[in-house]
Write a protein that holds these residues in place. Structure first.
Motif, short mmCIF file in Angstrom:
data_model
loop_
_atom_site.label_atom_id
_atom_site.label_comp_id
_atom_site.label_asym_id
_atom_site.label_seq_id
_atom_site.Cartn_x
_atom_site.Cartn_y
_atom_site.Cartn_z
N SER A 68 37.08 92.30 25.07
CA SER A 68 37.90 91.02 25.88
C SER A 68 37.88 91.31 26.91
O SER A 68 38.25 92.21 27.71
CB SER A 68 39.33 90.85 25.05
OG SER A 68 39.77 89.93 25.73
N THR A 73 40.52 95.76 26.62
CA THR A 73 41.28 94.99 25.45
C THR A 73 40.10 94.73 24.44
O THR A 73 39.06 94.38 24.87
CB THR A 73 41.85 93.82 25.75
OG1 THR A 73 42.87 94.30 26.75
CG2 THR A 73 42.33 93.09 24.62
N LEU A 75 39.04 92.71 20.89
CA LEU A 75 39.44 91.34 20.18
C LEU A 75 38.92 91.43 18.55
O LEU A 75 37.64 91.44 18.63
CB LEU A 75 39.12 90.14 20.66
CG LEU A 75 39.56 88.87 20.13
CD1 LEU A 75 40.78 88.88 19.90
CD2 LEU A 75 38.71 87.62 20.74
#
Length: 135
Positions: A68, A73, A75
């Motif tokens: 992401s 991060t 996802l």
């Protein structure tokens, strides 16, 4: 660095397939649309858990795992019915990971009325003006 024509065309095709898959709720197309040959192969090396987690999620009903933004991060995209198995696979594979299960908001962008005490909220620590759009 430069990308070959094949990789660029492949990525453009996947972007179109992603739109088709989401709009028509085509699970198999969504799995294929999440393949990436331009961005993730170069960035996943910065996220040591990516390959292990991606492999673990393949054993679940998840559609796929993507980086992401610029990372770190990740996802995971999956049907709600698979959430328990997906979260268990994440916990087993990356026990230090923090998960935040979210649902897609199918209603799209909209204006929300301001909170009655919006001026007071602005003075509170942690105020996030993004949660209200006065109309």
């Amino acid at each position: 660095s430069h990308y070959g024509l094949h990789d660029v065309v492949f990525t453009l095709r996947k972007a179109s397939l992603l739109t088709y898959a989401i709009a028509g709720q085509h699970d198999a197309a969504l799995r294929r649309a999440l393949d990436d040959v331009v961005h993730q192969p170069y960035r996943k090396g910065l996220i040591p858990e990516f390959d292990r987690l991606s492999q673990a999620l393949r054993a679940t009903d998840a559609y796929g795992l993507v980086i992401s933004g610029s990372g770190p991060t990740l996802l995971a995209i999956y049907p709600m019915a698979a959430q328990e198995g997906v979260l268990a696979a994440i916990a087993r594979t990356c026990p230090e990971a923090r998960t935040l299960p979210l649902q897609v908001d199918a209603r799209g962008a909209r204006l929300l009325p301001a909170l009655p005490d919006a001026d007071k909220a602005k003075k509170k620590p942690g105020y996030d003006p993004g949660y209200m759009l006065p109309i």
